[in-house]
Write a protein that holds these residues in place. Structure first.
Motif, PDB file in Angstrom:
ATOM      1  N   VAL A 268       0.877  -1.156   0.000  1.00 19.82           N
ATOM      2  CA  VAL A 268       0.000   0.000   0.000  1.00 19.82           C
ATOM      3  C   VAL A 268       0.918   1.211   0.000  1.00 19.82           C
ATOM      4  CG1 VAL A 268      -1.718   1.293   1.290  1.00 19.82           C
ATOM      5  CG2 VAL A 268      -1.793  -1.203   1.270  1.00 19.82           C
ATOM      6  N   ALA A 269       0.722   2.143  -0.909  1.00 21.96           N
ATOM      7  CA  ALA A 269       1.611   3.302  -1.020  1.00 21.96           C
ATOM      8  C   ALA A 269       1.019   4.511  -0.318  1.00 21.96           C
ATOM      9  CB  ALA A 269       1.840   3.635  -2.495  1.00 21.96           C
ATOM     10  N   SER A 270       1.884   5.297   0.276  1.00 21.75           N
ATOM     11  CA  SER A 270       1.492   6.546   0.914  1.00 21.75           C
ATOM     12  C   SER A 270       2.493   7.620   0.530  1.00 21.75           C
ATOM     13  CB  SER A 270       1.497   6.409   2.439  1.00 21.75           C
ATOM     14  OG  SER A 270       0.563   5.459   2.847  1.00 21.75           O
ATOM     15  N   ARG A 271       2.041   8.797   0.210  1.00 21.07           N
ATOM     16  CA  ARG A 271       2.944   9.905  -0.096  1.00 21.07           C
ATOM     17  C   ARG A 271       3.600  10.366   1.186  1.00 21.07           C
ATOM     18  NH1 ARG A 271       0.787  13.549  -4.982  1.00 21.07           N
ATOM     19  NH2 ARG A 271       2.973  13.841  -5.343  1.00 21.07           N
ATOM     20  N   ILE A 272       4.834  10.763   1.105  1.00 20.26           N
ATOM     21  CA  ILE A 272       5.572  11.266   2.251  1.00 20.26           C
ATOM     22  C   ILE A 272       5.676  12.780   2.083  1.00 20.26           C
ATOM     23  CG2 ILE A 272       7.733  11.154   3.523  1.00 20.26           C
ATOM     24  CD1 ILE A 272       6.039   8.604   3.500  1.00 20.26           C
ATOM     25  N   PRO A 273       5.024  13.570   2.945  1.00 25.94           N
ATOM     26  CA  PRO A 273       4.934  15.000   2.722  1.00 25.94           C
ATOM     27  C   PRO A 273       6.222  15.777   2.916  1.00 25.94           C
ATOM     28  CG  PRO A 273       3.963  14.427   4.813  1.00 25.94           C
ATOM     29  CD  PRO A 273       4.309  13.140   4.121  1.00 25.94           C
ATOM     30  N   ASP A 274       7.102  15.364   3.815  1.00 24.40           N
ATOM     31  CA  ASP A 274       8.271  16.170   4.128  1.00 24.40           C
ATOM     32  C   ASP A 274       9.569  15.647   3.543  1.00 24.40           C
ATOM     33  OD1 ASP A 274       6.914  18.067   5.696  1.00 24.40           O
ATOM     34  OD2 ASP A 274       6.797  16.604   7.304  1.00 24.40           O
ATOM     35  N   ALA A 275       9.674  14.357   3.391  1.00 17.79           N
ATOM     36  CA  ALA A 275      10.932  13.770   2.949  1.00 17.79           C
ATOM     37  C   ALA A 275      11.325  14.324   1.587  1.00 17.79           C
ATOM     38  CB  ALA A 275      10.817  12.258   2.893  1.00 17.79           C
ATOM     39  N   LEU A 276      12.441  14.999   1.559  1.00 17.53           N
ATOM     40  CA  LEU A 276      12.975  15.534   0.309  1.00 17.53           C
ATOM     41  C   LEU A 276      11.930  16.305  -0.478  1.00 17.53           C
ATOM     42  CD1 LEU A 276      14.970  12.368  -0.603  1.00 17.53           C
ATOM     43  CD2 LEU A 276      15.842  14.427   0.460  1.00 17.53           C
ATOM     44  N   ALA A 277      11.369  17.311   0.153  1.00 19.73           N
ATOM     45  CA  ALA A 277      10.272  18.078  -0.435  1.00 19.73           C
ATOM     46  C   ALA A 277      10.597  18.598  -1.831  1.00 19.73           C
ATOM     47  CB  ALA A 277       9.902  19.228   0.491  1.00 19.73           C
ATOM     48  N   ALA A 278      11.864  18.900  -2.114  1.00 20.49           N
ATOM     49  CA  ALA A 278      12.234  19.424  -3.420  1.00 20.49           C
ATOM     50  C   ALA A 278      12.375  18.319  -4.457  1.00 20.49           C
ATOM     51  CB  ALA A 278      13.547  20.190  -3.311  1.00 20.49           C
ATOM     52  N   ALA A 279      12.477  17.094  -4.032  1.00 22.11           N
ATOM     53  CA  ALA A 279      12.661  15.973  -4.951  1.00 22.11           C
ATOM     54  C   ALA A 279      11.308  15.436  -5.407  1.00 22.11           C
ATOM     55  CB  ALA A 279      13.458  14.878  -4.261  1.00 22.11           C
ATOM     56  N   ALA A 280      11.352  14.391  -6.193  1.00 19.12           N
ATOM     57  CA  ALA A 280      10.133  13.753  -6.689  1.00 19.12           C
ATOM     58  C   ALA A 280       9.328  13.168  -5.529  1.00 19.12           C
ATOM     59  CB  ALA A 280      10.510  12.658  -7.671  1.00 19.12           C
ATOM     60  N   PRO A 281       7.995  13.119  -5.659  1.00 17.99           N
ATOM     61  CA  PRO A 281       7.168  12.505  -4.616  1.00 17.99           C
ATOM     62  C   PRO A 281       7.571  11.049  -4.400  1.00 17.99           C
ATOM     63  CG  PRO A 281       5.800  13.675  -6.193  1.00 17.99           C
ATOM     64  CD  PRO A 281       7.198  13.638  -6.760  1.00 17.99           C
ATOM     65  N   LEU A 282       7.474  10.609  -3.148  1.00 17.73           N
ATOM     66  CA  LEU A 282       7.852   9.245  -2.787  1.00 17.73           C
ATOM     67  C   LEU A 282       6.643   8.435  -2.358  1.00 17.73           C
ATOM     68  CD1 LEU A 282      10.987   9.994  -0.571  1.00 17.73           C
ATOM     69  CD2 LEU A 282      10.959   9.318  -2.970  1.00 17.73           C
ATOM     70  N   ALA A 283       6.749   7.141  -2.529  1.00 17.75           N
ATOM     71  CA  ALA A 283       5.768   6.188  -2.005  1.00 17.75           C
ATOM     72  C   ALA A 283       6.513   5.280  -1.038  1.00 17.75           C
ATOM     73  CB  ALA A 283       5.169   5.362  -3.128  1.00 17.75           C
ATOM     74  N   LEU A 284       5.814   4.822   0.001  1.00 20.34           N
ATOM     75  CA  LEU A 284       6.394   3.826   0.893  1.00 20.34           C
ATOM     76  C   LEU A 284       5.788   2.483   0.543  1.00 20.34           C
ATOM     77  CD1 LEU A 284       6.470   5.565   4.380  1.00 20.34           C
ATOM     78  CD2 LEU A 284       8.312   5.262   2.735  1.00 20.34           C
ATOM     79  N   VAL A 285       6.645   1.479   0.400  1.00 19.41           N
ATOM     80  CA  VAL A 285       6.234   0.142  -0.013  1.00 19.41           C
ATOM     81  C   VAL A 285       6.730  -0.850   1.032  1.00 19.41           C
ATOM     82  CG1 VAL A 285       6.432  -1.586  -1.833  1.00 19.41           C
ATOM     83  CG2 VAL A 285       6.502   0.855  -2.422  1.00 19.41           C
ATOM     84  N   THR A 286       5.837  -1.704   1.537  1.00 21.30           N
ATOM     85  CA  THR A 286       6.275  -2.710   2.502  1.00 21.30           C
ATOM     86  C   THR A 286       6.950  -3.863   1.767  1.00 21.30           C
ATOM     87  OG1 THR A 286       4.141  -3.854   2.465  1.00 21.30           O
ATOM     88  CG2 THR A 286       4.447  -2.174   4.150  1.00 21.30           C
ATOM     89  N   ALA A 287       8.109  -4.253   2.248  1.00 24.89           N
ATOM     90  CA  ALA A 287       8.812  -5.434   1.749  1.00 24.89           C
ATOM     91  C   ALA A 287       8.536  -6.527   2.776  1.00 24.89           C
ATOM     92  CB  ALA A 287      10.296  -5.147   1.587  1.00 24.89           C
ATOM     93  N   ASP A 288       7.382  -7.151   2.652  1.00 31.54           N
ATOM     94  CA  ASP A 288       6.833  -8.039   3.679  1.00 31.54           C
ATOM     95  C   ASP A 288       7.803  -9.097   4.184  1.00 31.54           C
ATOM     96  OD1 ASP A 288       4.645  -6.557   2.961  1.00 31.54           O
ATOM     97  OD2 ASP A 288       3.347  -8.266   2.572  1.00 31.54           O
TER      98      ASP A 288
END
Length: 87
Positions: free
Chosen positions: A5-25
């Protein structure tokens, strides 16, 4: 990698491309992936079996259902800020 399940990270590297968090189960970590390129930005070590992830404000909540734990990831630093055991 396992399903995620992906979630945007609002603060991490704000100037860079948007990030998703992915679980590596099966690998005991969460991967920060750039949306547009699919490039892996970071691997965040967690307790075993991160199964789901949800963003709550600037925190990502990671459930480890097999071991009854929850990891809280800081969106600014992309690191585990706290682990709640015996859930």
């Amino acid at each position: 990698m396992a399903p995620f399940v992906a979630s945007r990270i609002p603060d991490a590297l704000a100037a860079a491309a948007p990030l998703a968090l992915v679980t590596a189960d099966t690998e005991a970590h969460v991967v920060a992936v750039e949306f547009e390129t699919g490039r892996i930005h970071a691997r965040i070590p967690t307790r075993p079996g991160p199964r789901s992830i949800e963003r709550v404000g600037r925190v990502a909540v990671v459930a480890h259902t097999d071991i009854g734990a929850v990891s809280l990831l800081d969106g600014r630093t992309l690191s585990v800020s706290r682990v709640l055991d015996s859930i």
